[in-house]
Design a protein around this motif. Structure first.
Motif, PDB file in Angstrom:
ATOM      1  N   PRO A   1       0.830  -1.210   0.000  1.00 34.00           N
ATOM      2  CA  PRO A   1       0.000   0.000   0.000  1.00 34.00           C
ATOM      3  C   PRO A   1       0.861   1.256   0.000  1.00 34.00           C
ATOM      4  N   ASP A   2       1.551   1.462  -1.117  1.00 34.68           N
ATOM      5  CA  ASP A   2       2.509   2.560  -1.262  1.00 34.68           C
ATOM      6  C   ASP A   2       2.581   2.909  -2.737  1.00 34.68           C
ATOM      7  N   SER A   3       2.463   4.182  -3.053  1.00 32.35           N
ATOM      8  CA  SER A   3       2.447   4.612  -4.458  1.00 32.35           C
ATOM      9  C   SER A   3       3.768   4.347  -5.174  1.00 32.35           C
ATOM     10  N   LYS A   4       4.826   4.041  -4.428  1.00 30.98           N
ATOM     11  CA  LYS A   4       6.125   3.736  -5.035  1.00 30.98           C
ATOM     12  C   LYS A   4       6.427   2.241  -5.057  1.00 30.98           C
ATOM     13  N   ALA A   5       5.490   1.431  -4.607  1.00 32.51           N
ATOM     14  CA  ALA A   5       5.714  -0.011  -4.531  1.00 32.51           C
ATOM     15  C   ALA A   5       5.688  -0.647  -5.915  1.00 32.51           C
TER      16      ALA A   5
END
Length: 427
Positions: free
Chosen positions: A319-323
């Motif tokens: 749950p991370d926009s950079k994942a």
């Protein structure tokens, strides 16, 4: 890699079969492991481990396990040596709905090592982390039971703070910083406070040494019960403990001072931790700054609902926009929302791929996108978006249906009799 679980609390240390294993044996004894449902339950547990999603601690999610779908979910996360890992699961209904929790530690190049387990009669796991490690947690409900759950994973110090009436903000020198023109490294942390402030036992244990040396001045050393490291208290103004003394957490060992090579500095405690391999960073063991999980802001009313996205979006591993992106979803892609965490949903696609995507820009499929007329080659209504899936019915030639969403080469539609299924797209 050495990892140990606390000997207190509702934790099964795998000295005997875990609750999960006992339940699986019951399935086998009843012959259910040879049925489609029993096999699906066993496979779901194994597959969830292989497809575990990556999260960061602290973590919190609300989810739902439906009785009609055989489900399991798993997470991978890192924890630092010296922390105490706390895993708690709350569920509704509280009774007559069992969820099994199993925890493993990963050793690079080796199979995961079972650490602890619990069922939701005893819905918590507490583990002291003795090495930096990656953990895997699996949740799986019993068969034919539905229920909601809230999972919370947090980490904090495994030892009590070594100075009375003090905390993280009084630590002004950390482990590893240069000393004596960088000819050596600081082998502990310095905790400042008024002279004669009591320094206390950070755990139950035994005092192993009371002495004096050039660097530390007046020192006390103690070994916590059941641990493979020694605590080192230095620069004391006065030693109150004696060698061989059994102490409890919070017992006073001495009074803060500036003896040894600290004679020109304000009073402080040099606190160190030593293992057979030398000094290790004591901060994670006593750091009182404990992070709490982010509040869940994604609408929980969408949990266990079938949704579609309004615009192109990435399904991510965390749950991370950079994942890492697992899949790029075109608009109107169909998904099942399994859980919510912070502003994200955990969702599963029709092919079984599970990941996280932002909670905004999703719509329930009870309202169609538009009506379409099917071609002759689209009259088979499939149970799943696969040509090998069972055909639920054959639609009449020229049928008009309500388009609900898409997945790859299939359309999810509802016919005039409110039958929902998949037809092939673009034929």
């Amino acid at each position: 890699m050495i990892l140990a679980s606390c000997k207190t609390g509702p934790v099964n240390l795998f000295k005997t079969a875990s609750p999960y294993e006992l339940y699986q044996r019951k399935l086998s004894s009843a012959g259910l492991d040879k049925t489609a449902m029993g096999k699906a339950w066993i496979d779901a547990g194994q597959n969830s481990i292989a497809k575990a999603l990556r999260i960061q601690v602290p973590y919190k999610e609300q989810g739902y396990f439906p009785a009609e779908r055989v489900a399991a979910t798993a997470f991978r996360f890192d924890v630092v040596r010296g922390q105490r890992l706390n895993i708690r699961l709350e569920k509704t209904p509280a009774a007559d709905f069992m969820v099994y929790m199993d925890l493993w530690a990963f050793r690079e190049g080796n199979s995961p090592k079972a650490i602890a387990s619990a069922d939701t009669l005893n819905a918590s796991i507490t583990v002291d982390v003795d090495e930096n490690a990656e953990y895997l947690l699996r949740l799986q409900p019993e068969l034919l039971k539905s229920g909601a759950y809230t999972l919370e994973i947090v980490s904090g110090p495994s030892l009590s703070f070594p100075v009375k009436t003090s905390g993280r903000k009084r630590i002004e020198s950390l482990f590893g910083v240069g000393r004596d023109a960088n000819t050596r490294r600081h082998e502990g942390i310095d905790i400042f406070g008024p002279k004669l402030t009591p320094v206390v036992a950070s755990a139950d244990g035994v005092v192993t040494r009371v002495g004096e040396n050039n660097l530390g001045g007046l020192v006390v050393m103690m070994r916590p019960n059941g641990k493979n490291y020694t605590l080192y208290y230095a620069h004391l103004d006065k030693q109150l403990a004696v060698e061989g003394q059994q102490v409890k957490t919070g017992d006073t060992l001495g009074l803060m001072g500036n003896t040894g090579n600290a004679s020109t500095t304000p009073p402080h405690l040099h606190f160190g931790i030593y293992t057979g391999g030398g000094a290790i960073d004591p901060l994670p063991f006593v750091n009182t700054d404990v992070a709490t999980p982010k509040a869940i802001t994604a609408a929980t009313t969408n949990i266990n609902a079938t949704l579609r996205n309004s615009s192109k979006v990435s399904l991510r591993e965390s749950p991370d926009s950079k994942a890492l992106t697992l899949k790029t979803l075109e608009p109107s892609t169909i998904m099942l929302v399994e859980a919510a965490t912070s502003s994200w949903y955990k969702a599963t696609l029709p092919d079984g791929t599970t990941g996280y995507l932002p909670g905004k820009g999703l719509n329930q499929v009870n309202t169609g996108i538009r009506n379409i007329e099917l071609k002759t080659s689209q009259l088979a209504l499939y149970d799943a978006p696969l040509t090998a899936a069972p055909v639920k019915k054959t639609l009449d030639s020229g049928s008009r249906v309500n388009l609900l969403g898409k997945y790859e080469d299939f359309l999810l539609v509802k016919d005039r009799e409110d039958e929902t299924g998949w037809v092939r797209a673009g034929l």
